[in-house]
Scaffold this motif. Structure first.
Motif, PDB file in Angstrom:
ATOM      1  N   ALA A   1       0.823  -1.205   0.000  1.00 17.61           N
ATOM      2  CA  ALA A   1       0.000   0.000   0.000  1.00 17.61           C
ATOM      3  C   ALA A   1       0.862   1.261   0.000  1.00 17.61           C
ATOM      4  CB  ALA A   1      -0.940   0.002   1.204  1.00 17.61           C
ATOM      5  N   GLY A   2       1.982   1.216   0.699  1.00 16.56           N
ATOM      6  CA  GLY A   2       2.863   2.377   0.736  1.00 16.56           C
ATOM      7  C   GLY A   2       3.918   2.374  -0.361  1.00 16.56           C
ATOM      8  N   GLY A   3       4.339   1.177  -0.779  1.00 16.88           N
ATOM      9  CA  GLY A   3       5.436   1.077  -1.732  1.00 16.88           C
ATOM     10  C   GLY A   3       5.030   1.231  -3.182  1.00 16.88           C
ATOM     11  N   ALA A   4       3.833   0.737  -3.549  1.00 18.06           N
ATOM     12  CA  ALA A   4       3.416   0.806  -4.955  1.00 18.06           C
ATOM     13  C   ALA A   4       3.333   2.246  -5.473  1.00 18.06           C
ATOM     14  CB  ALA A   4       2.076   0.076  -5.138  1.00 18.06           C
ATOM     15  N   PRO A   5       2.700   3.184  -4.735  1.00 22.44           N
ATOM     16  CA  PRO A   5       2.702   4.575  -5.226  1.00 22.44           C
ATOM     17  C   PRO A   5       4.110   5.168  -5.309  1.00 22.44           C
ATOM     18  CG  PRO A   5       0.980   4.265  -3.591  1.00 22.44           C
ATOM     19  CD  PRO A   5       1.823   3.039  -3.556  1.00 22.44           C
ATOM     20  N   MET A   6       5.010   4.723  -4.431  1.00 23.75           N
ATOM     21  CA  MET A   6       6.381   5.226  -4.491  1.00 23.75           C
ATOM     22  C   MET A   6       7.094   4.718  -5.746  1.00 23.75           C
ATOM     23  SD  MET A   6       7.527   4.904  -0.480  1.00 23.75           S
ATOM     24  CE  MET A   6       9.134   5.612  -0.827  1.00 23.75           C
ATOM     25  N   ILE A   7       6.819   3.456  -6.117  1.00 23.96           N
ATOM     26  CA  ILE A   7       7.386   2.935  -7.357  1.00 23.96           C
ATOM     27  C   ILE A   7       6.825   3.711  -8.543  1.00 23.96           C
ATOM     28  CG2 ILE A   7       7.536   0.909  -8.855  1.00 23.96           C
ATOM     29  CD1 ILE A   7       7.538  -0.825  -6.372  1.00 23.96           C
ATOM     30  N   GLY A   8       5.515   4.004  -8.482  1.00 25.72           N
ATOM     31  CA  GLY A   8       4.916   4.813  -9.537  1.00 25.72           C
ATOM     32  C   GLY A   8       5.544   6.192  -9.627  1.00 25.72           C
ATOM     33  N   PHE A   9       5.830   6.780  -8.464  1.00 25.79           N
ATOM     34  CA  PHE A   9       6.488   8.097  -8.457  1.00 25.79           C
ATOM     35  C   PHE A   9       7.902   7.998  -9.016  1.00 25.79           C
ATOM     36  CE2 PHE A   9       9.056  11.327  -6.183  1.00 25.79           C
ATOM     37  CZ  PHE A   9       8.456  12.461  -6.702  1.00 25.79           C
ATOM     38  N   LEU A  10       8.584   6.884  -8.738  1.00 26.54           N
ATOM     39  CA  LEU A  10       9.906   6.665  -9.327  1.00 26.54           C
ATOM     40  C   LEU A  10       9.808   6.628 -10.849  1.00 26.54           C
ATOM     41  CD1 LEU A  10      12.922   5.948  -9.167  1.00 26.54           C
ATOM     42  CD2 LEU A  10      12.243   3.544  -8.889  1.00 26.54           C
ATOM     43  N   GLY A  11       8.753   5.970 -11.347  1.00 24.62           N
ATOM     44  CA  GLY A  11       8.541   5.958 -12.782  1.00 24.62           C
ATOM     45  C   GLY A  11       8.315   7.356 -13.342  1.00 24.62           C
ATOM     46  N   THR A  12       7.611   8.177 -12.568  1.00 25.37           N
ATOM     47  CA  THR A  12       7.395   9.561 -12.990  1.00 25.37           C
ATOM     48  C   THR A  12       8.719  10.310 -13.118  1.00 25.37           C
ATOM     49  OG1 THR A  12       5.235   9.605 -11.901  1.00 25.37           O
ATOM     50  CG2 THR A  12       6.261  11.724 -12.385  1.00 25.37           C
ATOM     51  N   VAL A  13       9.571  10.153 -12.132  1.00 18.48           N
ATOM     52  CA  VAL A  13      10.874  10.839 -12.162  1.00 18.48           C
ATOM     53  C   VAL A  13      11.710  10.333 -13.332  1.00 18.48           C
ATOM     54  CG1 VAL A  13      13.017  11.227 -10.902  1.00 18.48           C
ATOM     55  CG2 VAL A  13      10.839  11.258  -9.680  1.00 18.48           C
ATOM     56  N   LEU A  14      11.744   8.995 -13.505  1.00 16.69           N
ATOM     57  CA  LEU A  14      12.528   8.436 -14.613  1.00 16.69           C
ATOM     58  C   LEU A  14      11.988   8.896 -15.963  1.00 16.69           C
ATOM     59  CD1 LEU A  14      13.094   4.763 -13.364  1.00 16.69           C
ATOM     60  CD2 LEU A  14      14.709   6.677 -13.317  1.00 16.69           C
ATOM     61  N   GLY A  15      10.658   8.965 -16.060  1.00 16.83           N
ATOM     62  CA  GLY A  15      10.058   9.426 -17.309  1.00 16.83           C
ATOM     63  C   GLY A  15      10.408  10.867 -17.611  1.00 16.83           C
ATOM     64  N   MET A  16      10.399  11.728 -16.592  1.00 13.73           N
ATOM     65  CA  MET A  16      10.756  13.132 -16.807  1.00 13.73           C
ATOM     66  C   MET A  16      12.231  13.266 -17.161  1.00 13.73           C
ATOM     67  SD  MET A  16       7.937  14.594 -16.575  1.00 13.73           S
ATOM     68  CE  MET A  16       8.565  16.268 -16.729  1.00 13.73           C
ATOM     69  N   VAL A  17      13.073  12.446 -16.516  1.00 17.20           N
ATOM     70  CA  VAL A  17      14.496  12.472 -16.870  1.00 17.20           C
ATOM     71  C   VAL A  17      14.683  12.072 -18.323  1.00 17.20           C
ATOM     72  CG1 VAL A  17      16.726  11.367 -16.445  1.00 17.20           C
ATOM     73  CG2 VAL A  17      15.307  12.074 -14.520  1.00 17.20           C
ATOM     74  N   GLN A  18      13.965  11.015 -18.739  1.00 22.97           N
ATOM     75  CA  GLN A  18      14.051  10.594 -20.130  1.00 22.97           C
ATOM     76  C   GLN A  18      13.564  11.682 -21.075  1.00 22.97           C
ATOM     77  OE1 GLN A  18      12.059   6.885 -20.947  1.00 22.97           O
ATOM     78  NE2 GLN A  18      12.060   7.227 -23.167  1.00 22.97           N
ATOM     79  N   THR A  19      12.509  12.383 -20.687  1.00 24.29           N
ATOM     80  CA  THR A  19      11.974  13.465 -21.515  1.00 24.29           C
ATOM     81  C   THR A  19      13.000  14.577 -21.712  1.00 24.29           C
ATOM     82  OG1 THR A  19       9.701  13.017 -20.787  1.00 24.29           O
ATOM     83  CG2 THR A  19      10.156  15.192 -21.693  1.00 24.29           C
TER      84      THR A  19
END
Length: 224
Positions: free
Chosen positions: A134-152
Motif C-alpha cells: 500500500a505504501g510502496g506501490a505509489p512510491m514505485i509509480g512516483f519513481l517511474g514519474t521521475v525516470l520518465g521526466m528524466v528521459q523526456t
C-alpha cells in the motif's frame, strides 16, 4: 496558444482511444512489471486472508452454552471434543482453558491468553506485506514519474532543445502510466489492509468476550 494546447489534448485523446491496454502497459516501461506483480500479490493476500478470517469468525451461538453444560455436568472430555470439532480460534482458546481446569485461575487465564495471541498472529499473517504494498506501490509509480521526466529532458537535450511532442511522448508515457499503475495497486492494498485489520479487531473482541464467559463458567459452583 490555446489552439495548440487543444490540438495536443485532442491528439492525445485520439491516440489513447486507439491504444489498447497492453500497448499502454508496455509504454510504462520495466517498472510496470513489478507493479503488476505487486497487484497480483495484493489480490492473493486479500482473498486468502479474507477467507481465513471469515472461517475463523464462524461460531455456533450455542457453543458457550454447551460448554457450560458439559463443564457443569463434569463432562470435561466431551467439552474438549466439542472444541476440537468446532475448529475455530475461539474453540482452540477455550479448549486450552478446559485442559487447565484444576490449576490456579491465573494459570488458566494465562493459557487462554497465550493461545489467543497465537491465533491472532496467524490471522495477521501477510498483512504487514499488504501494508508495505500500500505504501510502496505509489512510491514505485512516483519513481517511474521521475525516470520518465528524466528521459523526456534527455530527449529534449539530444534534439537540441527542439520541442517535438512525438519525441517527448515516450518519456511522458513512462511518467504518467507508472503513476497511474502505482495508485491502482496502492489504493486497493491500503483499503484492503484496513478492512482486514478491522475484521481481525472485531474477532479479537469476540475472543475476549468468550474468554470472560469461560472464566465466569469456571467461577460458578458445579451443580451436582
Amino acid at each position: 496558444m490555446m489552439t495548440f494546447l487543444q490540438a495536443t489534448v485532442d491528439g492525445a485523446m485520439t491516440e489513447g482511444t486507439r491504444m489498447g491496454l497492453w500497448t499502454l502497459f508496455t509504454k510504462g516501461g520495466w517498472l510496470m512489471w513489478p507493479l503488476l506483480a505487486l497487484g497480483g500479490v495484493t489480490i492473493f493476500i486479500f482473498v486468502e486472508r479474507f477467507l481465513a478470517i471469515r472461517r475463523a469468525s464462524v461460531l455456533d451461538m450455542n457453543f458457550m452454552n454447551r460448554i457450560r453444560d458439559y463443564i457443569s455436568d463434569g463432562k470435561i472430555v466431551v467439552a474438549v471434543n466439542l472444541c476440537r470439532k468446532t475448529d475455530t480460534p475461539i474453540a482452540r482458546m477455550i479448549e486450552k482453558g478446559i485442559e487447565r481446569i484444576g490449576r490456579p485461575m491465573s494459570d488458566v487465564q494465562s493459557a487462554i491468553e497465550n493461545v489467543a495471541n497465537l491465533e491472532v498472529s496467524k490471522l495477521e499473517n501477510g498483512l504487514p506485506f499488504l501494508a508495505t504494498i500500500a505504501g510502496g506501490a505509489p512510491m514505485i509509480g512516483f519513481l517511474g514519474t521521475v525516470l520518465g521526466m528524466v528521459q523526456t529532458f534527455m530527449d529534449m537535450s539530444a534534439a537540441g532543445g527542439t520541442v517535438d511532442l512525438g519525441l517527448l511522448s515516450s518519456g511522458m508515457y513512462v511518467a504518467m502510466v507508472t503513476t497511474v499503475m502505482g495508485l491502482i495497486v496502492g489504493i486497493p492494498a491500503y483499503f484492503g489492509y484496513n478492512y482486514l485489520v478491522a475484521r481481525i479487531e472485531k474477532l479479537v473482541l469476540q475472543m475476549e468476550a468468550n474468554s470472560i464467559a469461560f472464566m465466569d463458567i469456571l467461577n460458578q459452583p458445579i451443580q451436582k
